[in-house]
Design a protein around this motif. Structure first.
Motif, mmCIF file in Angstrom:
data_model
loop_
_atom_site.group_PDB
_atom_site.id
_atom_site.type_symbol
_atom_site.label_atom_id
_atom_site.label_comp_id
_atom_site.label_asym_id
_atom_site.label_seq_id
_atom_site.Cartn_x
_atom_site.Cartn_y
_atom_site.Cartn_z
ATOM 1 N N PHE A 170 0.820 -1.211 0.000
ATOM 2 C CA PHE A 170 0.000 0.000 0.000
ATOM 3 C C PHE A 170 0.853 1.260 0.000
ATOM 4 O O PHE A 170 0.512 2.253 -0.630
ATOM 5 C CB PHE A 170 -0.955 0.005 1.205
ATOM 6 C CG PHE A 170 -2.253 -0.695 0.916
ATOM 7 C CD1 PHE A 170 -2.544 -1.923 1.495
ATOM 8 C CD2 PHE A 170 -3.185 -0.148 0.041
ATOM 9 C CE1 PHE A 170 -3.728 -2.575 1.216
ATOM 10 C CE2 PHE A 170 -4.370 -0.800 -0.241
ATOM 11 C CZ PHE A 170 -4.645 -2.013 0.346
ATOM 12 N N HIS A 171 1.966 1.218 0.709
ATOM 13 C CA HIS A 171 2.838 2.389 0.721
ATOM 14 C C HIS A 171 3.447 2.641 -0.647
ATOM 15 O O HIS A 171 3.958 3.720 -0.918
ATOM 16 C CB HIS A 171 3.947 2.217 1.761
ATOM 17 C CG HIS A 171 3.464 2.375 3.174
ATOM 18 N ND1 HIS A 171 4.306 2.351 4.256
ATOM 19 C CD2 HIS A 171 2.223 2.557 3.681
ATOM 20 C CE1 HIS A 171 3.601 2.506 5.372
ATOM 21 N NE2 HIS A 171 2.350 2.630 5.047
ATOM 22 N N ALA A 180 1.643 2.079 -3.468
ATOM 23 C CA ALA A 180 0.559 2.277 -4.441
ATOM 24 C C ALA A 180 0.743 3.604 -5.151
ATOM 25 O O ALA A 180 0.927 4.638 -4.520
ATOM 26 C CB ALA A 180 -0.789 2.238 -3.728
ATOM 27 N N GLY A 181 0.728 3.562 -6.477
ATOM 28 C CA GLY A 181 0.932 4.773 -7.249
ATOM 29 C C GLY A 181 2.387 5.176 -7.338
ATOM 30 O O GLY A 181 2.723 6.212 -7.905
ATOM 31 N N ARG A 182 3.270 4.350 -6.704
ATOM 32 C CA ARG A 182 4.699 4.678 -6.716
ATOM 33 C C ARG A 182 5.553 3.555 -7.289
ATOM 34 O O ARG A 182 6.656 3.788 -7.754
ATOM 35 C CB ARG A 182 5.169 4.995 -5.299
ATOM 36 C CG ARG A 182 4.405 6.119 -4.614
ATOM 37 C CD ARG A 182 4.764 6.266 -3.149
ATOM 38 N NE ARG A 182 6.165 6.621 -3.014
ATOM 39 C CZ ARG A 182 7.060 5.892 -2.332
ATOM 40 N NH1 ARG A 182 6.695 4.797 -1.713
ATOM 41 N NH2 ARG A 182 8.326 6.270 -2.271
ATOM 42 N N VAL A 242 -4.615 1.741 -9.549
ATOM 43 C CA VAL A 242 -4.244 3.160 -9.657
ATOM 44 C C VAL A 242 -4.376 3.622 -11.104
ATOM 45 O O VAL A 242 -4.850 4.728 -11.390
ATOM 46 C CB VAL A 242 -2.802 3.394 -9.137
ATOM 47 C CG1 VAL A 242 -2.303 4.776 -9.502
ATOM 48 C CG2 VAL A 242 -2.757 3.212 -7.627
ATOM 49 N N PRO A 292 -0.695 10.287 -7.419
ATOM 50 C CA PRO A 292 -2.045 10.601 -6.936
ATOM 51 C C PRO A 292 -2.177 10.668 -5.430
ATOM 52 O O PRO A 292 -2.912 11.509 -4.910
ATOM 53 C CB PRO A 292 -2.913 9.479 -7.521
ATOM 54 C CG PRO A 292 -1.983 8.474 -8.067
ATOM 55 C CD PRO A 292 -0.687 9.127 -8.309
ATOM 56 N N PHE A 293 -1.464 9.806 -4.682
ATOM 57 C CA PHE A 293 -1.635 9.825 -3.239
ATOM 58 C C PHE A 293 -0.834 10.928 -2.570
ATOM 59 O O PHE A 293 -0.865 11.074 -1.358
ATOM 60 C CB PHE A 293 -1.298 8.450 -2.643
ATOM 61 C CG PHE A 293 -2.256 7.392 -3.089
ATOM 62 C CD1 PHE A 293 -1.830 6.341 -3.874
ATOM 63 C CD2 PHE A 293 -3.603 7.481 -2.772
ATOM 64 C CE1 PHE A 293 -2.735 5.387 -4.331
ATOM 65 C CE2 PHE A 293 -4.509 6.527 -3.220
ATOM 66 C CZ PHE A 293 -4.077 5.476 -4.002
ATOM 67 N N ALA A 294 -0.133 11.693 -3.364
ATOM 68 C CA ALA A 294 0.577 12.839 -2.806
ATOM 69 C C ALA A 294 -0.123 14.138 -3.179
ATOM 70 O O ALA A 294 0.389 15.212 -2.924
ATOM 71 C CB ALA A 294 2.015 12.856 -3.303
ATOM 72 N N THR A 295 -1.300 14.014 -3.824
ATOM 73 C CA THR A 295 -2.026 15.224 -4.201
ATOM 74 C C THR A 295 -3.416 15.206 -3.584
ATOM 75 O O THR A 295 -3.968 14.137 -3.294
ATOM 76 C CB THR A 295 -2.232 15.314 -5.731
ATOM 77 O OG1 THR A 295 -2.827 14.085 -6.160
ATOM 78 C CG2 THR A 295 -0.924 15.518 -6.450
ATOM 79 N N PHE A 296 -3.929 16.368 -3.388
ATOM 80 C CA PHE A 296 -5.321 16.450 -2.926
ATOM 81 C C PHE A 296 -6.009 17.573 -3.701
ATOM 82 O O PHE A 296 -5.589 18.721 -3.660
ATOM 83 C CB PHE A 296 -5.391 16.746 -1.427
ATOM 84 C CG PHE A 296 -6.792 16.923 -0.929
ATOM 85 C CD1 PHE A 296 -7.287 18.181 -0.602
ATOM 86 C CD2 PHE A 296 -7.648 15.829 -0.819
ATOM 87 C CE1 PHE A 296 -8.582 18.345 -0.156
ATOM 88 C CE2 PHE A 296 -8.956 15.994 -0.389
ATOM 89 C CZ PHE A 296 -9.427 17.243 -0.049
#
Lengths: 330, 282, 277
Positions: B218-219, B221-223, B251, B268-272
């Motif tokens: 999970f850590h 994911a997207g990476r 993703v 994506p998981f570093a953006t909001f």
């Protein structure tokens, strides 16, 4: 006259031992071989080479609860764990058995580690001589040999008629009491040639190379994956942590590697081995310098070759021994 | 290819463009390759490049953040470099990338090279590095992407999936080699080593192992850039890529995103974004 | 010693907790089992593992003197997970104690000598039993000087004992802080500077120093200027430990285990270590 056990009788004998003991044998899993307890000996495999992980985990478990602490109404009890059944480990090679003999030196030194000692006393080792050497093993350079029976309780060697059986210790003799052995005139097989590595004088050479920048250059490509320590039959570093489960505290001991970053880091933040080079050097200095100096010239390596086989970046102890001899050569 | 790499390495070291070239040299089995750090032109002839150069060298750049380094990078490795630049771990101007076109690599381990290419190489979408300063090799076409391995697992029932994974995690010896080999895993304190709180302990039982492997996935994911180092180094052959690829597929579907293709695109998981919606989710 | 082959701790009850500084507490423990109490005798310099059950265990220098009391005292600075858990405990709580381990300060060898004790911050914890033993057997030793430094006046750990020590014959207590406050009338200087100022004579003397590595490093420079020989400078080393018995192969500095061959070493020994500390 020698004693022989036929191949088809081997499983029968091991099964009979299971009535009172846990029997651990090499078992195939995918393209790997592990030592596992079995319900029937027919599940075992007798392969050419050596198992992926040795049987070190039988006497020094990957992780186990040493003791539990139970608190009730202000009364605290500390309850150590113990091994219920006796154990037989079958099919281990001389390098792995020698690994256990190396383990004995720190673990059984006073004060002896109770958990290891109990398992050691309750375990019998039935070894299998090597018919051939692997490309990477070098047991004859570390005080051992492919047919070395010294550290076994019983030693088996493959012959056309089955297995030549040698009872090495009293424990081994008792184990064989009901084994279906046949008396035969059989010639003991010739041990295979094992490649040699220049270990003569390695302890002194290690001392002379200690401050050399060889270690930090070597460590450049190390990724500190810990695999070498985990597949090694003589590595014994461990970690201890507490767990809460079912209202009890479990104090758990597990394998750890000196290669892991943070292995020596203190709570205040100071870390004497923060850099890769000093951690790399620690591994080889422990095996080839500190250990033999403390324990009467016994090397902390039995030449099994597993670290060579599994290191993802080819940090090869044979090459290192050679290099150290060149740099620190007397 | 090997000669071009050596020539470029020599040039970079001679001109002082870099202080070190990270590449491959022959391993002690005489057959496969291993990483090498070349600090001076005298060592340049140690460099090799062939089908046994499967290692992803990009993580070594993190040991040399402030120094100028050249690196030999296959297409998958180059995605890792982009990821590290994007996440602020590397400065682009400190790295000279010798990109190598790749036709696929076999399964390589000590003294063994398979005849067939790796399964992942047979569906590789990048066979030309996505970022480089110097390119070696003639460009080849990308192969069609497929997630058939993930789909097969998705179509299996929950009980079957659970049984499969518990058997895999039961073998895990918690060496953490997967983490050490992964260029996306560089936290100064990994969650698995934390004591306060203790997310996962040191006990090697299957539930702890399951937590370790799934949380790490999970850590990533997207990476994860699918270099497969985790699975290559695992001493007990756990199919770790399958876990990461499931998340990669998801993703891709939800965010239309692939890691490491461009250094500028934030994962994506570093953006909001306040007005962002998942595709197909209300 | 405790049944250490099984790494089993003795169960102990926390009798008293006293806050010494904002982040240091003094814990007084009593072992529950009377037979264990008999067996648990220790000398200045030794350490023991204290368990906060369920959280973990950590090594601490024993700060009490064996012959003065039945229990055992530890001065614990809150700096990590186990120490934070210990700081939450109230009197009556149950803890584990495992030990005593390690070697000790060879006070018998210091008879008749002048003794300079230099402690920085929590480094005073293993030095306190040395000072108390010397004060209680004052006639056996020469001059005694205790130099204690800390970041601020609040961080001087055993401030309630300074007067008793200073009143002992031929004894001086010198204090210094890195930063004073409105009430502080004493010295404001780093320990190495105070060592230079006090200019101890190495003649028939020994100096025992304990504190943060950086303080030791610079104080050593001053001691060498005053011509103290390496075997006249004694310290106690800190290392990450798990077993305390020399079995887990973690606390070694080269071929020496801090838990077994130490933690007390002279600088002559430390300079001879193959690995740098």
């Amino acid at each position: 006259m020698s004693q022989v056990i036929a191949r088809e009788d081997l499983s029968r004998w091991l099964n009979s031992l299971m009535e009172e003991r846990t029997v651990v044998v090499p078992v195939v899993v995918g393209d790997m071989v592990f030592f596992r307890p079995v319900a029937k000996a027919e599940d075992m495999t007798i392969s050419r080479g050596n198992a992926t992980l040795g049987p070190k985990g039988c006497l020094f478990p990957l992780s186990h609860t040493m003791f539990t602490v139970e608190q009730e109404d202000g009364d605290v009890r500390v309850i150590p764990s113990s091994l219920e059944r006796e154990m037989v480990v079958f099919g281990l090679r001389p390098c792995d058995a020698q690994g256990l003999a190396v383990f004995d030196l720190p673990m059984l030194a006073e004060p002896a580690d109770q958990y290891y000692r109990e398992r050691r006393e309750k375990t019998a080792l039935v070894g299998l001589a090597c018919a051939e050497a692997c490309a990477e093993c070098f047991c004859t350079s570390t005080g051992g040999g492919p047919h070395d029976a010294r550290y076994m309780d019983v030693m088996l060697s493959e012959v056309p008629q089955g297995y030549l059986v040698q009872a090495v210790t009293e424990k081994g003799k008792k184990l064989l009491a009901k084994a279906p052995l046949k008396d035969m005139a059989v010639q003991a097989p010739t041990p295979p040639d094992v490649p040699r590595v220049p270990t003569d004088g390695i302890v002194a050479a290690m001392r002379r190379t200690f401050a050399d920048k060889y270690w930090s250059r070597l460590a450049d490509r190390c990724i500190h994956c810990n695999i070498c320590s985990y597949v090694c039959p003589t590595c014994y570093c461990f970690d201890i942590r507490d767990y809460q489960q079912d209202g009890k505290t479990h104090r758990v001991r597990s394998w750890e590697s000196c290669q892991a970053p943070g292995f020596t880091k203190i709570a205040g933040g100071h870390d004497p081995r923060a850099d890769k080079g000093s951690r790399m050097r620690q591994r080889f200095a422990h095996k080839l310098l500190y250990f033999p100096e403390e324990f009467n010239n016994v090397l902390g390596c039995t030449g099994c070759g597993r670290c060579v086989r599994y290191c993802p970046v080819n940090i090869d102890i044979r090459e290192i021994i050679s290099d150290v001899q060149k740099i620190g050569g007397g | 290819m090997q000669d071009k790499i050596r020539a470029k390495a020599r040039e970079l070291l001679e001109t002082g463009t870099v202080d070190c070239v990270i590449g491959y040299e022959r391993a002690t089995d005489g057959l496969t390759a291993r990483p090498v750090f070349i600090y001076g032109t005298a060592g340049v002839d140690r460099l090799v490049f062939d089908q046994t150069c499967v290692h992803n060298l990009s993580k070594f750049l993190l040991d040399r953040r402030d120094k100028r380094t050249a690196i030999v990078a296959k297409p998958c490795d180059s995605r890792a470099i982009n990821l590290l630049i994007n996440e602020g771990q590397l400065a682009r101007d400190k790295v000279y990338i010798i990109g190598v076109v790749c036709q696929g690599m076999p399964e390589v381990s000590w003294n063994r090279v398979s005849k067939e290419p790796q399964e992942r190489c047979q569906r590789c979408p990048q066979r030309v590095p996505v970022v480089y300063d110097y390119l070696v090799g003639e460009p080849v076409e990308a192969l069609p992407v497929t997630f058939s391995d993930v789909e097969q697992m998705e179509n299996a029932g929950p009980a079957e999936r659970r049984g499969f994974w518990l058997e895999q995690f039961g073998r895990c010896i918690r060496c953490h080699a997967c983490r050490q080999a992964c260029p996306g895993c560089y936290c100064s304190e990994c969650f698995v080593d934390q004591l306060d709180p203790t997310w996962v302990g040191i006990r090697k039982d299957v539930t702890d192992n399951e937590m370790w492997n799934t949380i790490r996935a999970f850590h990533l994911a997207g990476r994860c850039i699918s270099c497969n180092e985790c699975e290559r180094v695992c001493p007990v052959s756990i199919p770790l890529s399958l876990l990461n690829r499931k998340l990669e597929k998801d993703v891709g579907e939800f965010f239309d995103f692939q890691a490491g293709i461009k250094a500028e695109t934030v994962p994506p998981f570093a953006t909001f974004k306040k007005d962002e919606h998942l595709k197909g989710v209300e | 010693m405790s049944p250490e082959g099984a790494l089993l701790p003795y169960v102990a009850t926390l009798r008293d907790v006293r806050k010494l500084t904002p982040d240091v507490k003094l814990f007084s423990l009593e072992l529950d089992d009377p037979a264990a109490r008999e067996r648990f005798s220790y000398k200045p310099g030794q350490f023991a593992f204290v368990s906060a059950f369920g959280v973990g265990e950590a090594p601490f220098g024993i700060t009490s003197v064996s012959y003065r009391q039945d229990g055992v005292e530890f001065a614990v600075r809150k700096v990590g997970t186990v120490t934070a858990a210990l700081h939450e405990l109230e009197p009556g709580a149950k803890l584990g104690v495992r030990g005593p381990y390690g070697n000790h300060f060879p006070l018998e060898e210091y008879r008749g000598k002048d003794i300079y004790i230099i402690g920085g911050g929590i480094g005073m914890a293993p030095l306190r039993p040395v000072i108390n033993t010397l004060v209680d057997h004052r006639g056996d030793y020469g001059r005694l000087v205790v130099l204690n430094g800390a970041r601020t006046p609040q961080d001087l750990v055993f401030s309630d004992e300074f007067e008793r020590w200073a009143q002992s014959p031929n004894t001086r207590v010198e204090l210094t802080v890195d930063r004073g406050d409105e009430k502080w009338k004493g010295r404001v200087a780093l320990i190495p500077a105070v060592v230079a100022e006090l200019a101890f004579s190495p003649q028939n003397a020994v100096t025992i120093i304990c504190g943060p590595p950086i303080m030791i490093k610079f104080t050593l420079v001053e001691l060498k200027k005053l011509r103290f020989a390496d075997d006249q400078i004694v310290t106690t080393l800190e290392a990450k430990m798990k077993c305390g018995l020399g079995k887990c192969a973690r606390c070694n500095v080269g071929d020496k285990y801090v838990c077994k061959h130490g933690p007390v070493f002279t600088f002559a020994q430390i300079s001879g270590f193959i690995e740098q500390y």
